[in-house]
Design an enzyme around this catalytic site. Structure first.
Site, mmCIF file in Angstrom:
data_model
loop_
_atom_site.group_PDB
_atom_site.id
_atom_site.type_symbol
_atom_site.label_atom_id
_atom_site.label_comp_id
_atom_site.label_asym_id
_atom_site.label_seq_id
_atom_site.Cartn_x
_atom_site.Cartn_y
_atom_site.Cartn_z
ATOM 1 N N LYS A 11 -1.483 -2.526 -7.396
ATOM 2 C CA LYS A 11 -1.087 -3.691 -6.592
ATOM 3 C C LYS A 11 0.419 -3.946 -6.768
ATOM 4 C CE LYS A 11 -5.785 -5.267 -6.789
ATOM 5 N NZ LYS A 11 -6.750 -6.372 -6.790
ATOM 6 N N GLU A 167 -15.813 -3.010 -2.421
ATOM 7 C CA GLU A 167 -15.169 -3.992 -3.289
ATOM 8 C C GLU A 167 -15.613 -5.387 -2.883
ATOM 9 O OE1 GLU A 167 -11.458 -2.108 -5.192
ATOM 10 O OE2 GLU A 167 -10.820 -3.202 -3.432
ATOM 11 N N GLY A 233 -8.241 -2.191 -10.407
ATOM 12 C CA GLY A 233 -7.044 -3.015 -10.307
ATOM 13 C C GLY A 233 -6.504 -3.338 -11.684
#
Ligand code: PGA
Length: 254
Positions: A11, A167, A233
């Site tokens: 990210k 997700e 993540g």
């Protein structure tokens, strides 16, 4: 048997030096990962450094986004040809954060998938329902809508050239993970949806799980029949945590 893919979605995190240190950390442990495929998806500006550091290693490089257009007057965008030139193998498309904060529709996501494939890279198509949708019993219709939108626009054959990441939005960055059974149920649903159009492609497509996957829960999730990897993540921002998940992928592949 589908080879597990463990992909780190960094990210919008990190500094140049931090990104380089993280790549080096992943590389140090990557030799212990034999069966699972490992990929990292840093922010665009770190791709150049990442490509150099990863050269000659089995760790693959991915991007987090791509422009729908081939090139030209699109200020602030990055073209698929550029990502391919910088050695990207994967491109995350349609992440829920892009859908929610940047208004990416199914139509935009379908274009991103097409342009990624056209440039020889593999999209990771993200799908997932919000907590409200799940609580209202809409999980299946939301997921079916997101998958069908791509099959209708790009054809089921395009699913032979992409990866999927389920997700659940309520599990992303929240520490609240889907149970292995909850995730398996949705992965199975996605595979059956594709099988409705092409059973052979459905049997081959990898469906990753994403949403607070970490060292402590990776093995249970990855052991499920239809969970073929993870899109990670938060836990991909520390090399040791990420490598532990890669090793869990290795263990289930064995
Ligand atoms: P998380 O993010 O692992 O921090 O929940 C996953 C993702 O958004 O890809």
């Amino acid at each position: 048997m589908r080879q597990p893919l463990i992909a780190g979605n960094w990210k919008m995190n990190g500094t140049r030096s931090g990104a380089e240190a993280l790549i080096k950390g992943v590389l140090e442990g990557a030799s212990l990962v034999g069966r699972a495929e490992v990929a990292v998806c840093p922010p665009f500006v770190f791709l150049d450094a990442a490509e150099r550091l990863l050269a000659g290693s089995p760790v693959r490089l991915g991007a987090q986004n791509v422009c729908t257009e081939e090139g030209g007057a699109y200020t602030g965008e990055v073209a698929a040809a550029m990502l391919a030139e910088f050695g990207c193998r994967y491109v995350i498309c349609g992440h829920s954060e892009r859908r929610e904060y940047y208004g990416e529709t199914d139509e935009i996501v379908a274009k991103k998938l097409a342009v990624t494939i056209a440039h020889g890279m593999t999209p990771i198509l993200c799908v997932g329902e919000t907590l409200q949708q799940r609580e209202q019993g809409e999980m299946e219709s939301v997921i079916a809508g997101q998958v069908d939108a791509i099959m209708d626009r790009n054809g089921v054959a395009s699913f032979a050239q992409l990866e999927i990441a389920y997700e659940p939005v309520w599990a992303i960055g929240t520490g609240r993970t889907a149970t292995p059974e909850q995730a398996q149920e949705v992965h199975d649903f996605i595979r059956r949806r594709i099988a409705g159009q092409d059973p052979a492609i459905a049997a081959k497509v990898r469906i990753l799980y994403g949403g607070s996957m970490k060292a402590g829960n990776a093995r249970d999730l990855l052991s499920q029949a239809d969970i073929d990897g993870g899109l990670i993540g938060g836990a991909s921002l520390a090399a040791d945590d990420f490598l532990a998940i890669c090793q869990a992928g290795d263990a289930v592949a064995g």
